[in-house]
Scaffold this motif. Sequence first.
Motif, short mmCIF file in Angstrom:
data_model
loop_
_atom_site.label_atom_id
_atom_site.label_comp_id
_atom_site.label_asym_id
_atom_site.label_seq_id
_atom_site.Cartn_x
_atom_site.Cartn_y
_atom_site.Cartn_z
N GLY A 66 0.82 -1.20 0.00
CA GLY A 66 0.00 0.00 0.00
C GLY A 66 0.86 1.25 0.00
N HIS A 67 0.21 2.34 0.36
CA HIS A 67 0.86 3.65 0.38
C HIS A 67 0.49 4.35 1.68
N ILE A 68 1.47 5.03 2.29
CA ILE A 68 1.20 5.79 3.50
C ILE A 68 1.66 7.24 3.31
N ARG A 69 1.04 8.10 4.07
CA ARG A 69 1.42 9.51 4.10
C ARG A 69 1.26 9.99 5.53
N SER A 70 2.33 10.62 6.07
CA SER A 70 2.28 11.09 7.45
C SER A 70 3.47 12.00 7.72
N GLY A 71 3.22 13.11 8.38
CA GLY A 71 4.31 14.01 8.76
C GLY A 71 5.15 14.49 7.59
N GLY A 72 4.55 14.58 6.42
CA GLY A 72 5.29 15.00 5.24
C GLY A 72 6.02 13.87 4.53
N VAL A 73 5.88 12.65 5.03
CA VAL A 73 6.50 11.48 4.42
C VAL A 73 5.45 10.80 3.55
N ASP A 74 5.82 10.46 2.34
CA ASP A 74 4.93 9.86 1.35
C ASP A 74 5.64 8.62 0.80
N LYS A 75 5.18 7.39 1.17
CA LYS A 75 5.93 6.18 0.84
C LYS A 75 5.05 5.01 0.44
N ASN A 76 5.56 4.21 -0.47
CA ASN A 76 5.00 2.89 -0.71
C ASN A 76 5.55 1.97 0.37
N VAL A 77 4.71 1.08 0.87
CA VAL A 77 5.12 0.18 1.94
C VAL A 77 4.60 -1.23 1.70
#
Length: 124
Positions: A66-77
């Motif tokens: 999936g994909h996460i976004r938090s605290g300005g971090v945008d990542k596939n995980v």
Amino acid sequence: MTTWTNDELNRIEHADELEMAPLRSDGTPRKPVPIWVVRDGDDLYVRSYRGSAGSWYRAARASHAGHIRSGGVDKNVSFVEVTDTDVNDRVDAAYRTKYGRYGAGYVNPMVASRDTTLKLVPTG
């Protein structure tokens, strides 16, 4: 395997929520949902407030991506299921510490949902 940078860990750890978008079976992301996230050492963990009935959780377990976004971090995980008792004990404590200000009505279901613990592993 990709790892989190210290900056990414710190940013996500200090954010209240994380936007989670597990992938559907066709590889497209679901609509992001806000969830709580905690840190243990150099790892990040999430749990389903609704236990195994949570729709985002069921999608995450099915796709493991999936994909996460938090605290300005945008990542596939990728999502890795956690069954280790010691890790889950530390994740319980992290939820109590980080989110205790919201009260037992919110924190206790997260602690009780330890069988839904997923480790977030960056994939790129």
